[in-house]
Design a protein around this motif. Structure first.
Motif, PDB file in Angstrom:
ATOM      1  N   ALA A   7       0.833  -1.213   0.000  1.00 38.68           N
ATOM      2  CA  ALA A   7       0.000   0.000   0.000  1.00 38.68           C
ATOM      3  C   ALA A   7       0.862   1.256   0.000  1.00 38.68           C
ATOM      4  O   ALA A   7       0.495   2.269  -0.579  1.00 38.68           O
ATOM      5  N   SER A   8       2.033   1.172   0.633  1.00 35.44           N
ATOM      6  CA  SER A   8       2.882   2.363   0.728  1.00 35.44           C
ATOM      7  C   SER A   8       3.731   2.563  -0.527  1.00 35.44           C
ATOM      8  O   SER A   8       4.391   3.585  -0.664  1.00 35.44           O
ATOM      9  N   ALA A  66     -10.195  -7.139  -2.356  1.00 35.78           N
ATOM     10  CA  ALA A  66     -10.046  -5.793  -1.782  1.00 35.78           C
ATOM     11  C   ALA A  66     -10.841  -5.703  -0.484  1.00 35.78           C
ATOM     12  O   ALA A  66     -10.380  -5.128   0.512  1.00 35.78           O
ATOM     13  N   SER A  67     -12.034  -6.256  -0.498  1.00 37.23           N
ATOM     14  CA  SER A  67     -12.884  -6.225   0.699  1.00 37.23           C
ATOM     15  C   SER A  67     -12.194  -6.968   1.855  1.00 37.23           C
ATOM     16  O   SER A  67     -12.278  -6.548   3.014  1.00 37.23           O
ATOM     17  N   LYS A  68     -11.491  -8.057   1.523  1.00 36.08           N
ATOM     18  CA  LYS A  68     -10.782  -8.822   2.581  1.00 36.08           C
ATOM     19  C   LYS A  68      -9.626  -8.006   3.152  1.00 36.08           C
ATOM     20  O   LYS A  68      -9.500  -7.869   4.378  1.00 36.08           O
ATOM     21  N   ILE A  69      -8.801  -7.458   2.275  1.00 32.95           N
ATOM     22  CA  ILE A  69      -7.627  -6.745   2.813  1.00 32.95           C
ATOM     23  C   ILE A  69      -8.033  -5.429   3.482  1.00 32.95           C
ATOM     24  O   ILE A  69      -7.301  -4.896   4.311  1.00 32.95           O
ATOM     25  N   ALA A  70      -9.234  -4.931   3.125  1.00 31.39           N
ATOM     26  CA  ALA A  70      -9.689  -3.656   3.699  1.00 31.39           C
ATOM     27  C   ALA A  70     -10.024  -3.784   5.185  1.00 31.39           C
ATOM     28  O   ALA A  70     -10.235  -2.784   5.857  1.00 31.39           O
ATOM     29  N   SER A  71     -10.045  -5.014   5.697  1.00 35.30           N
ATOM     30  CA  SER A  71     -10.321  -5.168   7.131  1.00 35.30           C
ATOM     31  C   SER A  71      -9.020  -5.088   7.953  1.00 35.30           C
ATOM     32  O   SER A  71      -9.046  -5.126   9.178  1.00 35.30           O
ATOM     33  N   LEU A  72      -7.874  -4.966   7.265  1.00 33.15           N
ATOM     34  CA  LEU A  72      -6.588  -4.935   7.977  1.00 33.15           C
ATOM     35  C   LEU A  72      -6.215  -3.497   8.361  1.00 33.15           C
ATOM     36  O   LEU A  72      -6.042  -2.634   7.491  1.00 33.15           O
ATOM     37  N   ARG A  82      -5.242   0.034   6.104  1.00 35.23           N
ATOM     38  CA  ARG A  82      -6.118   1.226   6.131  1.00 35.23           C
ATOM     39  C   ARG A  82      -5.309   2.449   6.569  1.00 35.23           C
ATOM     40  O   ARG A  82      -5.437   3.532   6.005  1.00 35.23           O
ATOM     41  N   GLU A  83      -4.472   2.273   7.578  1.00 39.78           N
ATOM     42  CA  GLU A  83      -3.702   3.431   8.069  1.00 39.78           C
ATOM     43  C   GLU A  83      -2.728   3.932   7.012  1.00 39.78           C
ATOM     44  O   GLU A  83      -2.529   5.130   6.857  1.00 39.78           O
ATOM     45  N   THR A  84      -2.132   3.004   6.289  1.00 35.53           N
ATOM     46  CA  THR A  84      -1.180   3.407   5.249  1.00 35.53           C
ATOM     47  C   THR A  84      -1.883   4.222   4.165  1.00 35.53           C
ATOM     48  O   THR A  84      -1.330   5.201   3.654  1.00 35.53           O
ATOM     49  N   LEU A  85      -3.100   3.827   3.807  1.00 34.98           N
ATOM     50  CA  LEU A  85      -3.808   4.523   2.728  1.00 34.98           C
ATOM     51  C   LEU A  85      -4.475   5.822   3.181  1.00 34.98           C
ATOM     52  O   LEU A  85      -4.847   6.663   2.364  1.00 34.98           O
TER      53      LEU A  85
END
Ligand code: DC
Length: 226
Positions: A75-76, A97-103, A107-110
Protein backbone atom coordinates in the motif's frame (compact mmCIF):
# COMPACT_ATOMS: atom_id res chain seq x y z
CA UNK A 1 4.66 5.69 -5.79
CA UNK A 2 1.36 7.48 -5.41
CA UNK A 3 1.75 11.25 -5.76
CA UNK A 4 2.22 11.70 -2.03
CA UNK A 5 3.76 15.02 -1.14
CA UNK A 6 4.41 15.17 2.56
CA UNK A 7 4.95 18.94 2.63
CA UNK A 8 1.98 19.85 0.47
CA UNK A 9 -0.29 20.06 3.52
CA UNK A 10 1.47 23.28 4.55
CA UNK A 11 0.36 25.04 1.36
CA UNK A 12 -3.26 23.92 1.23
CA UNK A 13 -5.98 26.48 0.74
CA UNK A 14 -8.48 26.93 3.57
CA UNK A 15 -11.30 27.08 1.11
CA UNK A 16 -11.25 23.58 -0.34
CA UNK A 17 -14.60 21.86 -0.69
CA UNK A 18 -14.75 18.24 0.40
CA UNK A 19 -17.64 16.00 -0.59
CA UNK A 20 -17.74 12.55 1.04
CA UNK A 21 -19.71 9.88 -0.77
CA UNK A 22 -20.08 6.51 0.93
CA UNK A 23 -22.18 3.48 0.16
CA UNK A 24 -22.20 -0.27 -0.46
CA UNK A 25 -20.83 -2.09 -3.51
CA UNK A 26 -22.36 -1.12 -6.87
CA UNK A 27 -24.62 1.53 -5.36
CA UNK A 28 -23.74 3.93 -8.18
CA UNK A 29 -21.60 6.08 -5.92
CA UNK A 30 -18.64 5.98 -8.33
CA UNK A 31 -20.54 7.28 -11.35
CA UNK A 32 -22.34 9.82 -9.20
CA UNK A 33 -19.12 11.04 -7.57
CA UNK A 34 -17.32 11.40 -10.90
CA UNK A 35 -20.22 13.47 -12.27
CA UNK A 36 -20.48 15.55 -9.09
CA UNK A 37 -16.76 16.34 -9.34
CA UNK A 38 -17.18 17.39 -12.98
CA UNK A 39 -20.25 19.50 -12.13
CA UNK A 40 -18.51 21.41 -9.33
CA UNK A 41 -15.04 21.46 -10.95
CA UNK A 42 -13.46 19.37 -8.17
CA UNK A 43 -10.86 16.59 -8.04
CA UNK A 44 -12.17 13.04 -7.77
CA UNK A 45 -10.73 10.13 -5.78
CA UNK A 46 -12.14 6.62 -6.03
CA UNK A 47 -10.76 5.29 -2.73
CA UNK A 48 -11.92 1.74 -3.54
CA UNK A 49 -9.33 1.70 -6.34
CA UNK A 50 -6.58 2.00 -3.70
CA UNK A 51 -7.77 -1.16 -1.93
CA UNK A 52 -8.36 -2.85 -5.28
CA UNK A 53 -4.83 -1.97 -6.44
CA UNK A 54 -3.27 -3.55 -3.34
CA UNK A 55 -5.50 -6.59 -3.88
CA UNK A 56 -4.61 -6.94 -7.56
CA UNK A 57 -0.87 -6.91 -6.87
CA UNK A 58 -1.28 -9.31 -3.94
CA UNK A 59 -3.24 -11.76 -6.11
CA UNK A 60 -0.67 -11.54 -8.91
CA UNK A 61 2.27 -11.96 -6.53
CA UNK A 62 0.60 -14.70 -4.43
CA UNK A 63 0.76 -12.60 -1.26
CA UNK A 64 -1.67 -14.01 1.34
CA UNK A 65 -4.64 -11.66 1.85
CA UNK A 66 -4.03 -11.60 5.61
CA UNK A 67 -0.32 -10.74 5.51
CA UNK A 68 -0.58 -7.30 7.16
CA UNK A 69 3.12 -6.48 6.87
CA UNK A 70 3.50 -7.33 3.19
CA UNK A 71 0.17 -5.73 2.25
CA UNK A 72 0.78 -2.46 4.07
CA UNK A 73 4.22 -2.29 2.43
CA UNK A 74 2.46 -2.78 -0.92
CA UNK A 75 0.00 0.00 0.00
CA UNK A 76 2.88 2.36 0.73
CA UNK A 77 4.57 1.70 -2.62
CA UNK A 78 1.57 1.82 -4.99
CA UNK A 79 2.26 3.40 -8.38
CA UNK A 80 -0.26 5.90 -9.82
CA UNK A 81 -0.57 3.85 -13.03
CA UNK A 82 -2.05 0.82 -11.25
CA UNK A 83 -5.09 2.92 -10.22
CA UNK A 84 -6.29 2.94 -13.82
CA UNK A 85 -5.61 -0.75 -14.55
CA UNK A 86 -8.87 -2.20 -16.03
CA UNK A 87 -8.30 -5.44 -14.08
CA UNK A 88 -9.16 -3.53 -10.89
CA UNK A 89 -12.85 -3.85 -11.85
CA UNK A 90 -12.83 -7.67 -12.00
CA UNK A 91 -15.15 -9.30 -9.40
CA UNK A 92 -12.38 -11.39 -7.80
CA UNK A 93 -10.37 -8.22 -7.20
CA UNK A 94 -13.32 -6.51 -5.48
CA UNK A 95 -13.73 -9.48 -3.19
CA UNK A 96 -10.00 -9.57 -2.36
CA UNK A 97 -10.05 -5.79 -1.78
CA UNK A 98 -12.88 -6.22 0.70
CA UNK A 99 -10.78 -8.82 2.58
CA UNK A 100 -7.63 -6.74 2.81
CA UNK A 101 -9.69 -3.66 3.70
CA UNK A 102 -10.32 -5.17 7.13
CA UNK A 103 -6.59 -4.93 7.98
CA UNK A 104 -5.86 -1.88 10.14
CA UNK A 105 -2.21 -1.37 8.98
CA UNK A 106 -3.35 -1.30 5.33
CA UNK A 107 -6.12 1.23 6.13
CA UNK A 108 -3.70 3.43 8.07
CA UNK A 109 -1.18 3.41 5.25
CA UNK A 110 -3.81 4.52 2.73
CA UNK A 111 -5.32 7.16 5.04
CA UNK A 112 -2.60 9.82 4.61
CA UNK A 113 -2.88 9.74 0.83
CA UNK A 114 -6.68 10.06 0.96
CA UNK A 115 -6.58 12.99 3.41
CA UNK A 116 -3.99 14.85 1.41
CA UNK A 117 -5.99 14.37 -1.77
CA UNK A 118 -9.12 15.59 0.03
CA UNK A 119 -7.43 18.89 0.81
CA UNK A 120 -5.99 19.52 -2.63
CA UNK A 121 -7.43 22.75 -4.10
CA UNK A 122 -10.08 23.39 -5.19
CA UNK A 123 -11.41 20.40 -3.26
CA UNK A 124 -12.26 16.77 -3.85
CA UNK A 125 -15.14 14.37 -4.14
CA UNK A 126 -14.06 11.11 -2.49
CA UNK A 127 -16.08 7.93 -2.66
CA UNK A 128 -15.67 4.85 -0.50
CA UNK A 129 -16.98 3.24 2.67
CA UNK A 130 -15.53 5.34 5.51
CA UNK A 131 -15.05 8.79 3.97
CA UNK A 132 -17.68 10.59 6.04
CA UNK A 133 -16.85 8.70 9.23
CA UNK A 134 -13.04 8.30 9.26
CA UNK A 135 -11.19 9.82 6.30
CA UNK A 136 -12.98 13.20 6.21
CA UNK A 137 -15.25 13.47 9.28
CA UNK A 138 -15.35 17.27 8.70
CA UNK A 139 -16.36 17.04 5.04
CA UNK A 140 -18.52 19.95 3.87
CA UNK A 141 -21.14 17.59 2.49
CA UNK A 142 -21.70 13.89 3.15
CA UNK A 143 -23.83 11.62 1.02
CA UNK A 144 -24.68 7.98 1.73
CA UNK A 145 -25.68 6.38 -1.56
CA UNK A 146 -27.51 3.09 -1.52
CA UNK A 147 -29.93 0.92 -3.52
CA UNK A 148 -31.52 -2.50 -3.04
CA UNK A 149 -29.16 -5.50 -3.37
CA UNK A 150 -31.12 -6.72 -6.42
CA UNK A 151 -30.80 -3.41 -8.27
CA UNK A 152 -27.10 -3.11 -7.39
CA UNK A 153 -26.39 -6.65 -8.57
CA UNK A 154 -28.28 -6.03 -11.83
CA UNK A 155 -26.31 -2.82 -12.50
CA UNK A 156 -22.98 -4.53 -11.85
CA UNK A 157 -24.04 -7.56 -13.94
CA UNK A 158 -25.01 -5.34 -16.91
CA UNK A 159 -21.74 -3.39 -16.60
CA UNK A 160 -19.59 -6.55 -16.63
CA UNK A 161 -21.58 -8.16 -19.47
CA UNK A 162 -21.17 -4.99 -21.54
CA UNK A 163 -17.41 -5.36 -21.05
CA UNK A 164 -17.62 -8.91 -22.41
CA UNK A 165 -17.06 -10.68 -19.08
CA UNK A 166 -18.69 -14.11 -18.67
CA UNK A 167 -20.52 -13.69 -15.35
CA UNK A 168 -23.88 -14.83 -13.98
CA UNK A 169 -26.37 -12.62 -12.14
CA UNK A 170 -26.50 -15.17 -9.28
CA UNK A 171 -22.73 -15.00 -8.77
CA UNK A 172 -22.69 -11.21 -8.82
CA UNK A 173 -25.62 -11.02 -6.39
CA UNK A 174 -23.87 -13.43 -3.99
CA UNK A 175 -20.59 -11.50 -4.22
CA UNK A 176 -22.34 -8.21 -3.46
CA UNK A 177 -24.09 -9.68 -0.43
CA UNK A 178 -20.82 -11.17 0.85
CA UNK A 179 -18.96 -7.89 0.39
CA UNK A 180 -21.73 -5.86 2.05
CA UNK A 181 -21.67 -8.18 5.05
CA UNK A 182 -17.86 -8.06 5.35
CA UNK A 183 -17.56 -4.29 4.77
CA UNK A 184 -20.33 -3.51 7.28
CA UNK A 185 -19.33 -5.88 10.06
CA UNK A 186 -15.55 -5.37 10.23
CA UNK A 187 -14.26 -3.57 13.30
CA UNK A 188 -11.91 -1.21 11.40
CA UNK A 189 -13.83 1.68 9.79
CA UNK A 190 -16.94 -0.32 8.86
CA UNK A 191 -19.36 0.82 6.18
CA UNK A 192 -21.84 2.91 8.11
CA UNK A 193 -23.84 6.05 7.37
CA UNK A 194 -22.37 9.05 9.21
CA UNK A 195 -25.00 10.66 11.44
CA UNK A 196 -24.79 13.88 9.40
CA UNK A 197 -24.82 12.21 5.96
CA UNK A 198 -27.73 12.69 3.55
CA UNK A 199 -29.26 9.38 2.47
CA UNK A 200 -29.65 9.02 -1.30
CA UNK A 201 -31.51 5.83 -2.26
CA UNK A 202 -31.04 5.27 -6.00
CA UNK A 203 -33.13 2.07 -6.24
CA UNK A 204 -35.69 3.92 -8.37
CA UNK A 205 -33.48 6.74 -9.70
CA UNK A 206 -31.52 6.75 -12.93
CA UNK A 207 -28.12 8.46 -12.91
CA UNK A 208 -29.48 11.83 -14.15
CA UNK A 209 -32.07 11.97 -11.34
CA UNK A 210 -29.51 10.83 -8.76
CA UNK A 211 -27.11 13.56 -9.93
CA UNK A 212 -29.86 16.21 -9.77
CA UNK A 213 -30.68 15.16 -6.20
CA UNK A 214 -27.01 15.16 -5.18
CA UNK A 215 -26.34 18.58 -6.75
CA UNK A 216 -29.31 20.02 -4.84
CA UNK A 217 -28.00 18.61 -1.55
CA UNK A 218 -24.51 19.99 -2.18
CA UNK A 219 -25.83 23.44 -3.16
CA UNK A 220 -28.00 23.57 -0.04
CA UNK A 221 -25.05 22.60 2.15
CA UNK A 222 -22.83 25.25 0.55
CA UNK A 223 -25.57 27.91 1.02
CA UNK A 224 -26.01 27.00 4.68
CA UNK A 225 -22.27 27.36 5.30
CA UNK A 226 -22.00 30.80 3.68
O1 DC B 1 -15.91 0.76 -3.85
P1 DC B 1 -15.24 -0.52 -4.31
O2 DC B 1 -16.23 -1.58 -4.60
O3 DC B 1 -14.31 -0.30 -5.46
O4 DC B 1 -14.34 -1.00 -3.05
C1 DC B 1 -13.65 -2.24 -3.06
C2 DC B 1 -13.46 -2.70 -1.62
O5 DC B 1 -12.54 -1.83 -0.96
C3 DC B 1 -14.72 -2.69 -0.77
O6 DC B 1 -15.40 -3.93 -0.80
C4 DC B 1 -14.24 -2.33 0.61
C5 DC B 1 -12.95 -1.60 0.39
N1 DC B 1 -13.04 -0.16 0.64
C6 DC B 1 -12.94 0.26 1.95
O7 DC B 1 -12.88 -0.56 2.85
N2 DC B 1 -12.92 1.59 2.25
C7 DC B 1 -13.02 2.50 1.26
N3 DC B 1 -12.99 3.80 1.57
C8 DC B 1 -13.16 2.09 -0.08
C9 DC B 1 -13.18 0.74 -0.37
Amino acid sequence: MLGLNKTQGEHLADTTLTIAVDGPAASGKGTLSRQLAAHFGLNYLDTGSLYRAVALIALNDNIPLDDETALSHLASTLADEVLSDPRLREPGVGEAASKIASLIPVRETLLAYQREKAQTAPGTVLDGRDIGTVVCPNADVKLFVTASSEVRAKRRFDELVSKGQGVTYADIFAEIERRDARDSSRSAAPLIKAADAHLLDTTNLDIEKALDAAVLLVNEAIKTQN
